[in-house]
Design a protein around this motif. Structure first.
Motif, PDB file in Angstrom:
ATOM      1  N   GLU A  47       0.791  -1.227   0.000  1.00 25.02           N
ATOM      2  CA  GLU A  47       0.000   0.000   0.000  1.00 25.02           C
ATOM      3  C   GLU A  47       0.830   1.287   0.000  1.00 25.02           C
ATOM      4  N   ALA A  48       2.104   1.210   0.306  1.00 28.29           N
ATOM      5  CA  ALA A  48       2.935   2.421   0.334  1.00 28.29           C
ATOM      6  C   ALA A  48       2.917   3.094  -1.036  1.00 28.29           C
ATOM      7  N   THR A  49       2.818   4.417  -1.025  1.00 22.52           N
ATOM      8  CA  THR A  49       2.778   5.161  -2.289  1.00 22.52           C
ATOM      9  C   THR A  49       3.946   6.139  -2.437  1.00 22.52           C
ATOM     10  N   GLU A  50       4.659   6.427  -1.341  1.00 26.22           N
ATOM     11  CA  GLU A  50       5.755   7.394  -1.402  1.00 26.22           C
ATOM     12  C   GLU A  50       7.064   6.841  -0.865  1.00 26.22           C
ATOM     13  N   SER A  51       6.999   6.187   0.285  1.00 30.26           N
ATOM     14  CA  SER A  51       8.218   5.689   0.908  1.00 30.26           C
ATOM     15  C   SER A  51       7.904   4.464   1.756  1.00 30.26           C
ATOM     16  N   PHE A  52       8.945   3.651   1.956  1.00 27.74           N
ATOM     17  CA  PHE A  52       8.862   2.447   2.783  1.00 27.74           C
ATOM     18  C   PHE A  52      10.239   2.294   3.404  1.00 27.74           C
ATOM     19  N   VAL A  53      10.333   2.496   4.719  1.00 24.48           N
ATOM     20  CA  VAL A  53      11.626   2.459   5.401  1.00 24.48           C
ATOM     21  C   VAL A  53      11.508   1.543   6.613  1.00 24.48           C
ATOM     22  N   CYS A  54      12.441   0.593   6.697  1.00 23.24           N
ATOM     23  CA  CYS A  54      12.455  -0.302   7.848  1.00 23.24           C
ATOM     24  C   CYS A  54      13.831  -0.236   8.492  1.00 23.24           C
ATOM     25  N   CYS A  55      13.851  -0.178   9.803  1.00 27.25           N
ATOM     26  CA  CYS A  55      15.084  -0.185  10.576  1.00 27.25           C
ATOM     27  C   CYS A  55      15.042  -1.390  11.497  1.00 27.25           C
ATOM     28  N   THR A  56      16.070  -2.193  11.436  1.00 28.36           N
ATOM     29  CA  THR A  56      16.163  -3.379  12.278  1.00 28.36           C
ATOM     30  C   THR A  56      17.583  -3.470  12.805  1.00 28.36           C
ATOM     31  N   ASN A  57      17.751  -3.976  13.979  1.00 29.64           N
ATOM     32  CA  ASN A  57      19.086  -4.123  14.544  1.00 29.64           C
ATOM     33  C   ASN A  57      19.862  -5.192  13.785  1.00 29.64           C
ATOM     34  N   ASN A  69      11.909  -9.417   0.708  1.00 29.15           N
ATOM     35  CA  ASN A  69      10.857  -9.605  -0.304  1.00 29.15           C
ATOM     36  C   ASN A  69       9.762  -8.539  -0.208  1.00 29.15           C
ATOM     37  N   PRO A  70       9.231  -8.245   0.989  1.00 27.57           N
ATOM     38  CA  PRO A  70       8.252  -7.150   1.058  1.00 27.57           C
ATOM     39  C   PRO A  70       8.830  -5.807   0.618  1.00 27.57           C
ATOM     40  N   ALA A  71      10.086  -5.537   0.975  1.00 27.95           N
ATOM     41  CA  ALA A  71      10.714  -4.284   0.541  1.00 27.95           C
ATOM     42  C   ALA A  71      10.809  -4.250  -0.980  1.00 27.95           C
ATOM     43  N   GLU A  72      11.117  -5.364  -1.591  1.00 28.64           N
ATOM     44  CA  GLU A  72      11.182  -5.419  -3.056  1.00 28.64           C
ATOM     45  C   GLU A  72       9.815  -5.139  -3.679  1.00 28.64           C
ATOM     46  N   VAL A  73       8.759  -5.681  -3.086  1.00 29.54           N
ATOM     47  CA  VAL A  73       7.400  -5.414  -3.580  1.00 29.54           C
ATOM     48  C   VAL A  73       7.157  -3.907  -3.607  1.00 29.54           C
ATOM     49  N   ALA A  74       7.509  -3.231  -2.517  1.00 24.43           N
ATOM     50  CA  ALA A  74       7.336  -1.770  -2.469  1.00 24.43           C
ATOM     51  C   ALA A  74       8.253  -1.090  -3.485  1.00 24.43           C
ATOM     52  N   GLY A  75       9.487  -1.561  -3.589  1.00 16.08           N
ATOM     53  CA  GLY A  75      10.469  -0.945  -4.461  1.00 16.08           C
ATOM     54  C   GLY A  75      10.162  -1.062  -5.943  1.00 16.08           C
ATOM     55  N   ARG A  76       9.346  -1.993  -6.302  1.00 16.18           N
ATOM     56  CA  ARG A  76       8.953  -2.120  -7.713  1.00 16.18           C
ATOM     57  C   ARG A  76       7.908  -1.071  -8.098  1.00 16.18           C
ATOM     58  N   ARG A  77       7.327  -0.399  -7.093  1.00 13.49           N
ATOM     59  CA  ARG A  77       6.318   0.627  -7.359  1.00 13.49           C
ATOM     60  C   ARG A  77       6.753   2.038  -6.980  1.00 13.49           C
ATOM     61  N   ILE A  78       7.588   2.158  -5.951  1.00 14.36           N
ATOM     62  CA  ILE A  78       7.976   3.483  -5.460  1.00 14.36           C
ATOM     63  C   ILE A  78       9.501   3.593  -5.392  1.00 14.36           C
ATOM     64  N   ASN A  79      10.001   4.815  -5.359  1.00  8.38           N
ATOM     65  CA  ASN A  79      11.455   5.038  -5.427  1.00  8.38           C
ATOM     66  C   ASN A  79      12.172   5.026  -4.087  1.00  8.38           C
ATOM     67  N   ASP A  80      11.503   5.409  -3.016  1.00 11.55           N
ATOM     68  CA  ASP A  80      12.174   5.537  -1.718  1.00 11.55           C
ATOM     69  C   ASP A  80      11.897   4.314  -0.849  1.00 11.55           C
ATOM     70  N   VAL A  81      12.748   3.294  -1.001  1.00 13.99           N
ATOM     71  CA  VAL A  81      12.627   2.073  -0.197  1.00 13.99           C
ATOM     72  C   VAL A  81      13.996   1.788   0.404  1.00 13.99           C
ATOM     73  N   ARG A  82      14.046   1.789   1.736  1.00 16.78           N
ATOM     74  CA  ARG A  82      15.306   1.614   2.456  1.00 16.78           C
ATOM     75  C   ARG A  82      15.143   0.612   3.585  1.00 16.78           C
ATOM     76  N   VAL A  83      16.201  -0.165   3.795  1.00 12.81           N
ATOM     77  CA  VAL A  83      16.294  -1.059   4.943  1.00 12.81           C
ATOM     78  C   VAL A  83      17.614  -0.742   5.636  1.00 12.81           C
ATOM     79  N   TYR A  84      17.526  -0.296   6.890  1.00 13.79           N
ATOM     80  CA  TYR A  84      18.703   0.000   7.701  1.00 13.79           C
ATOM     81  C   TYR A  84      18.918  -1.156   8.686  1.00 13.79           C
ATOM     82  N   PHE A  85      20.188  -1.515   8.894  1.00 11.52           N
ATOM     83  CA  PHE A  85      20.516  -2.542   9.880  1.00 11.52           C
ATOM     84  C   PHE A  85      21.948  -2.333  10.351  1.00 11.52           C
ATOM     85  N   SER A  86      22.323  -3.019  11.457  1.00 13.60           N
ATOM     86  CA  SER A  86      23.683  -2.899  11.976  1.00 13.60           C
ATOM     87  C   SER A  86      24.423  -4.228  12.084  1.00 13.60           C
ATOM     88  N   ARG A  87      23.707  -5.305  12.394  1.00 16.49           N
ATOM     89  CA  ARG A  87      24.402  -6.553  12.721  1.00 16.49           C
ATOM     90  C   ARG A  87      23.894  -7.713  11.877  1.00 16.49           C
TER      91      ARG A  87
END
Length: 174
Positions: A47-57, A69-87
């Motif tokens: 459902e995201a139309t502008e951005s999709f951002v997830c932060c996980t440790n 996979n869910p991030a890819e689904v969003a990324g095929r429709r919208i430009n701002d898709v980010r996944v942040y992580f550290s470990r």
């Protein structure tokens, strides 16, 4: 948290029945149990139309079906898709994530942040949707047999995601 949610619902009813306009924007709050997280993440990805951002440790063995996979689904429709992580956790190595970073290059930015190490776990999409949770989106899965193993708060309100992302990005720049 259920008591807090009930109290917020009651106070919203009291304000509106008294005919007083609130002095701040209204927001909706929903408590998420362990097995609610995946369903909401997938809904947000579709459902995201502008951005999709997830932060996980952490990212680990379930990272692809649980998060990438869910991030890819969003990324095929919208430009701002980010996944942040550290470990990296379990058998997952830097090279595994590098392979997915290459595969998802045109759709999702996989951003490894070492300093400061991220311990935050959130999902933010569009301008108004935020989930703050105990769930490591990229390394865990919520099981229905232990619903309180992971707990989150889903907040929907004017510019909540925009505000969270401004603060988060400012912290990353320090």
């Amino acid at each position: 948290m259920q008591f807090m949610a009930s109290g917020l619902r009651r106070s919203r009813t009291t304000l509106s029945s008294a005919g007083q306009a609130p002095d701040r924007p209204q927001a909706e709050l929903m408590v998420l149990y362990a097995d609610d997280h995946e369903r909401l993440l997938r809904t947000a990805a579709h459902e995201a139309t502008e951005s999709f951002v997830c932060c996980t440790n952490k990212v680990g063995a379930p990272m692809v079906p649980a998060l990438f996979n869910p991030a890819e689904v969003a990324g095929r429709r919208i430009n701002d898709v980010r996944v942040y992580f550290s470990r990296y956790t379990g058998p997952t190595k830097k090279r595994h994530v590098a392979e997915h970073r290459e595969r998802l290059h045109d759709f999702v930015d996989l951003l490894a942040i070492r300093d400061p190490q991220l311990h935050a776990k959130f999902l933010a999409w569009d301008k108004d949707h935020v989930v703050v949770s105990s769930m490591n989106w990229g390394s865990q899965s919520g099981l229905p047999d232990n619903r309180i193993d992971e707990i989150g708060l889903y907040l929907k309100g004017p510019d909540l995601a925009t505000s969270l992302m401004k603060k988060f990005e400012a912290l990353l720049k320090k």
